[in-house]
Scaffold this active site. Structure first.
Site, mmCIF file in Angstrom:
data_model
loop_
_atom_site.group_PDB
_atom_site.id
_atom_site.type_symbol
_atom_site.label_atom_id
_atom_site.label_comp_id
_atom_site.label_asym_id
_atom_site.label_seq_id
_atom_site.Cartn_x
_atom_site.Cartn_y
_atom_site.Cartn_z
ATOM 1 N N CYS A 81 0.901 -1.157 0.000
ATOM 2 C CA CYS A 81 0.000 0.000 0.000
ATOM 3 C C CYS A 81 0.935 1.201 0.000
ATOM 4 C CB CYS A 81 -0.941 -0.034 1.189
ATOM 5 S SG CYS A 81 -0.110 -0.157 2.778
HETATM 6 O O1 LIG Z 1 0.499 1.629 5.456
HETATM 7 P P1 LIG Z 1 -0.563 2.516 4.875
HETATM 8 O O2 LIG Z 1 -1.900 1.888 4.892
HETATM 9 O O3 LIG Z 1 -0.187 3.101 3.563
HETATM 10 O O4 LIG Z 1 -0.618 3.709 5.925
HETATM 11 C C1 LIG Z 1 -1.483 4.813 5.809
HETATM 12 C C2 LIG Z 1 -2.796 4.565 6.535
HETATM 13 O O5 LIG Z 1 -3.547 3.595 5.823
HETATM 14 C C3 LIG Z 1 -3.652 5.805 6.572
HETATM 15 O O6 LIG Z 1 -4.781 5.534 7.335
HETATM 16 C C4 LIG Z 1 -2.935 6.958 7.217
HETATM 17 O O7 LIG Z 1 -3.736 8.090 7.109
HETATM 18 C C5 LIG Z 1 -1.564 7.184 6.613
HETATM 19 O O8 LIG Z 1 -1.693 7.826 5.409
HETATM 20 C C6 LIG Z 1 -0.746 5.935 6.435
HETATM 21 O O9 LIG Z 1 0.309 6.160 5.554
HETATM 22 P P2 LIG Z 1 1.720 6.545 6.058
HETATM 23 O O10 LIG Z 1 2.525 6.398 4.820
HETATM 24 O O11 LIG Z 1 1.633 7.909 6.584
HETATM 25 O O12 LIG Z 1 2.101 5.529 7.104
#
Ligand SMILES: O=P(O)(O)O[C@H]1[C@H](O)[C@@H](O)[C@H](O)[C@H](O)[C@@H]1OP(=O)(O)O
Length: 864
Positions: free
Chosen positions: A782
């Site tokens: 993701c």
């Molecule tokens: O591992 P991810 O799902 O890409 O992490 C996202 C998370 O899903 C989302 O809810 C949150 O707002 C953040 O955007 C997370 O991405 P990060 O890259 O900031 O960890």
């Protein structure tokens, strides 16, 4: 390595009078030399039970410095308020009791089991007991787990099961080979009940990979070399018209800038030591842009009574994307097609070279660079054979020389070379005539100067030059034939002709001098003809690339840089997956056959949403994953078994890379000869995406999901054609039943990718299942491979336990929650953001398909 799956407590006295406790056990380790307590693991919470049985156990990874004297302290807590969706609010717990034992107590215990009294804080009052059991993964016999719990009714009992891989004969997870590339293991063990009330042991192991950094470093080095070569080739073009000369200067300057940036990045990367992964919070750091985000391997190992252990591997990685460059204009797929369209448009009045043309030009450059020294070496070999008067040697060298020369002629007999030579000729003519050219930078390639059409140019000349190569080769062949005819027939081929006799034969039958003398001028001529062709072809192709670069400055070079970044992340992940898959399959003859006859599917599951910035990420990822089809793998024999000699090596250029994977001598020797002989092993990258979060809800309702639909449909076709070639080329790997299953699964996937259904995660499940059946490499992604990826990986693991190992359906959600709460993935979150919370809020979770929601208390947003 000692570990104990799932503790069990009995007769716990809760903190309220009649209230049954919500127990959890915290495991801490006291090293006798260090004398301080280090928190090591924690079980899940078992609600409302005096006899809780925990599914989460304890294991020490192989590198953990546990000794028989190591003390383990178990502390049992009663959790008052486990409903927390806010990270800042601490878990409300009260202490129930604790017990301590040493590793040697457990190793010496009868039936591998210890029953310990839990003591109150003053160490006096017994407040219940805790049972700790030790089990060896991979060695479980029927009845081995019986002592852990008596029956299903007691499923709420609390046993701490410990796993021990001591003495496991074939510890695939932790051999010296794997530890050369995979680092910092995090291990978890669980025990779950099967449909027939038996117990299975499940072990998760998550690791970092040295390739996270080593592949990008090697690629940066290759990018720099390739661009330096390009500058050299541009300089070698010689005199050009002022117009083209200015453009060349500009292109060289731009290449120089890119090289400087890459050199700086490489220098910074070379300074980095420490963990072998880039955490999610560093995803947009400039010097780390080539490094994949949060790359980890995860292996689930399942031990069931009387069955050989099963392994399920997945590689988790953030979507390969150019975070430092941002996503304002979208990602690579959109940017590249927009750029191509602009180039085609009449705004630039120059020859339009398609990406296929430029790829061809690069291929020709590569072929001439590679074949010219080969041909020259073979010609020398031929001369040597002539000198030794060895007809067999002559024939042998001639055969290879003829083959390589034919390949050379074939590579150059292309219309593109011909037309480019014409263009170059015109550019030279104007240079020599000293005509002034438009200097306006806004219209660099206007009118006749860019499109050559020089009347006096002899169009036949090129045909003559490369035909001369063929002619001079024919002369060499004719001469060798003639020499053979002059050779006396030796009736007994086995008997060597005595030296004196041979000398007589040469003088009597070879009146025109020795063989070497007769062949030498012909071979010199051949080399000259080849050199002539090389000079022309090289300059012509460089001119094509100059025109292409000049047409696309500056956007084309930005895009090239973006593509370099994304590809580097994707290749690091692929190489990690390939190595893991190879190590796991080295004893599987069928798999090895499939590997060299067809190659492997590398299936990427992505959970990005087709909304806002993540569209750009997905557009980057699509190109990055598809570019992986230009990569092949080769297995080599390592110089020594030293970990340094087992690191994969990347060679090649942007259009084609080879990753060489060294294996220790003994392992290498067992491989099929095709692989040992260096056969190029193909990979077939496929990508399937289904967005699942709140952003995807918006995209589904009001946005555009065509990107996701197109990706899924196109990649379904690739997967389907891979299956067909596997079925045709290695029928033994696809027995009738497997074929029927795969056909059905592919049929269902095919229907799903064309059906309009929101958040259709079945696409991902089907693609994942098909990939596993095809012995492929599984990836899950993701944005940062931390939160959504963790939900998906744990779900996949539990689905595998259910579908392949008869996990009791009553345990499905418990198992899922255990893994999400205490498993490797929460450790992954901790490693990334130093907090044990999945970064989801309630609103986001409401939008998730239910089965992707983590248990209460494990999520919440951290303020960064
Ligand atoms: O591992 P991810 O799902 O890409 O992490 C996202 C998370 O899903 C989302 O809810 C949150 O707002 C953040 O955007 C997370 O991405 P990060 O890259 O900031 O960890």
């Amino acid at each position: 390595c000692v570990s104990f799956p799932s503790p069990e407590c009995r007769d716990l006295i809760g903190s309220g009078r009649d209230r049954k406790p919500n127990a959890l056990v915290q495991v801490a380790v006291i090293d006798p030399r260090e004398q301080f307590l280090v928190s090591h693991a924690c079980t899940e919470i078992v609600e409302g039970s005096r006899d809780p049985l925990f599914l989460t156990g304890v294991t020490f990874p192989p590198e953990y410095p546990a000794s028989p004297e190591t003390l383990v302290k178990l502390t049992v807590y009663d959790v008052r308020d486990k409903a927390r969706d806010n990270v800042s609010k601490p878990l409300s717990v009260s202490f129930l009791g604790s017990a301590t034992f040493s590793v040697s107590d457990l190793l010496r215990s009868k039936d591998d089991q210890l029953t310990l009294n839990l003591r109150s804080s003053d160490g006096v009052l017994a407040v219940g007991t805790v049972l700790v059991s030790r089990v060896n993964m991979g060695e479980m016999e029927e009845g081995d787990m019986d002592h852990i719990t008596a029956d299903v009714q007691q499923a709420q009992k609390c046993t701490l099961v410990c796993e021990s891989s001591q003495g496991t004969p074939n510890d695939k997870d932790n051999s010296p080979l794997t530890s050369a590339v995979f680092k910092n293991p995090v291990c978890k063990v669980y025990k779950f009940q099967t449909v027939d009330s038996k117990w299975m042991l499940v072990r998760e192991q998550m690791e970092e990979c040295t390739l996270s950094f080593s592949i990008p470093r090697q690629l940066l080095h290759l990018y720099i070399q390739e661009d330096m070569r390009r500058i050299q080739e541009l300089s070698d073009l010689g005199e050009l018209s002022p117009h083209w000369d200015n453009l060349r200067k500009e292109v060289i300057a731009r290449y120089g800038q890119v090289i400087a940036v890459y050199q700086e990045t490489l220098a910074e990367l070379n300074k980095i030591t420490g963990p072998s992964f880039k955490p999610s919070c560093s995803k947009a750091q400039r010097y780390l842009e080539f490094i994949p985000i949060n790359l980890h391997t995860q292996r689930m190992r399942v031990t069931c009574p009387r069955q050989t252990d099963a392994f399920y591997d997945v590689i988790t990685v953030g979507a390969p994307a150019a975070h430092f460059q941002g996503f304002k204009g979208g990602g690579l797929q959109r940017l590249l097609s927009r750029h191509e369209a602009e180039k085609k448009s009449t705004a630039y009045q120059c020859i339009y070279y398609s990406p296929e043309h430029t790829a061809k030009a690069q291929e020709v450059l590569h072929s001439v660079g590679h074949l010219q020294p080969l041909i020259s070496g073979l010609a020398d070999q031929l001369l040597q054979a002539a000198q030794q008067h060895s007809m067999a040697g002559l024939r042998e060298a001639l055969k290879t020389l003829a083959g390589k020369t034919e390949q050379f002629v074939h590579a150059l007999k292309d219309e593109l070379v011909k037309s480019a030579l014409l263009a170059l000729h015109a550019a030279h003519q104007r240079g020599q005539q000293g005509q002034s050219q438009p200097q306006n930078p806004d219209s660099p390639m206007v009118n006749q100067d860019s499109i050559p059409c020089h009347k006096e140019y002899d169009e036949e000349e090129w045909d003559r030059v490369w035909a001369d190569v063929a002619k001079s080769l024919n002369c060499v062949i004719a001469m060798v034939d003639k020499l053979q005819e002059q050779e006396p027939i030796n009736i007994n081929q086995e008997q060597p002709i005595p030296k004196q006799v041979l000398a007589d034969v040469i003088t009597s039958h070879n009146p025109e001098g020795d063989w070497r003398e007769q062949l030498c001028p012909l071979l010199v001529r051949l080399k000259e003809c080849v050199a002539e062709v090389v000079v022309r072809a090289r300059r012509a192709m460089t001119f094509v690339l100059l025109q292409e670069a000049a047409c696309s400055i500056p956007q084309g070079l930005f895009l090239k840089q973006r593509r370099d970044v994304v590809f580097s992340q994707a290749l690091a992940a692929l190489a990690c997956g390939f190595v893991m898959r190879l190590y796991a399959g080295m004893e599987d003859k069928g798999f090895l056959r499939q590997l060299h006859l067809v190659g492997l599917v590398a299936q990427f599951e992505s959970l990005l949403s087709t909304y806002s910035e993540e569209i750009g990420m997905l557009e980057d990822m699509e190109v990055g994953i598809s570019d992986l089809h230009r990569v092949v793998f080769k297995i080599t024999q390592a110089k020594t078994d030293d970990p340094c000699d087992l690191q994969p090596l990347v060679i090649g250029r942007r259009d084609h890379y080879t990753v060489e994977v060294p294996l220790p001598r003994l392992a290498f020797q067992t491989l099929p000869h095709e692989i040992k002989e260096g056969k190029a092993l193909q990979v077939y990258p496929v990508l399937f995406n289904v967005g699942i979060n709140e952003q995807q809800t918006i995209a589904d309702r009001f946005g555009d999901i065509s990107l996701q639909e197109r990706i899924n449909q196109r990649n379904f076709e690739i997967l389907d054609s891979y299956y067909k070639s596997l079925r045709d080329k290695v029928p033994s790997e696809c027995n009738f039943q497997t074929q029927m299953d795969l056909k059905d699964l592919l049929g269902t996937l095919g229907q799903n990718v064309v059906t309009k259904k929101r958040k259709n995660v079945e696409i991902l499940w089907l693609a994942g299942t098909i990939c596993r059946r095809l012995n492929g490499i599984r990836f899950t992604s993701c944005k940062s491979a931390k939160d959504r990826t963790s939900m998906s990986v744990t779900l996949e693991q539990c689905a595998l336990l259910r579908d392949e190992h008869q996990l009791n359906k009553d345990y499905f959600i418990r198992a899922l929650d255990c893994m999400r709460r205490e498993g490797c993935r929460i450790e992954n979150v901790q490693k990334n953001i130093k907090c044990r919370k999945y970064a989801f809020n309630m609103l986001q979770l409401m939008a998730f398909p239910k089965i992707y929601r983590p248990p209460e208390g494990t999520y919440g947003k951290v303020d960064s």
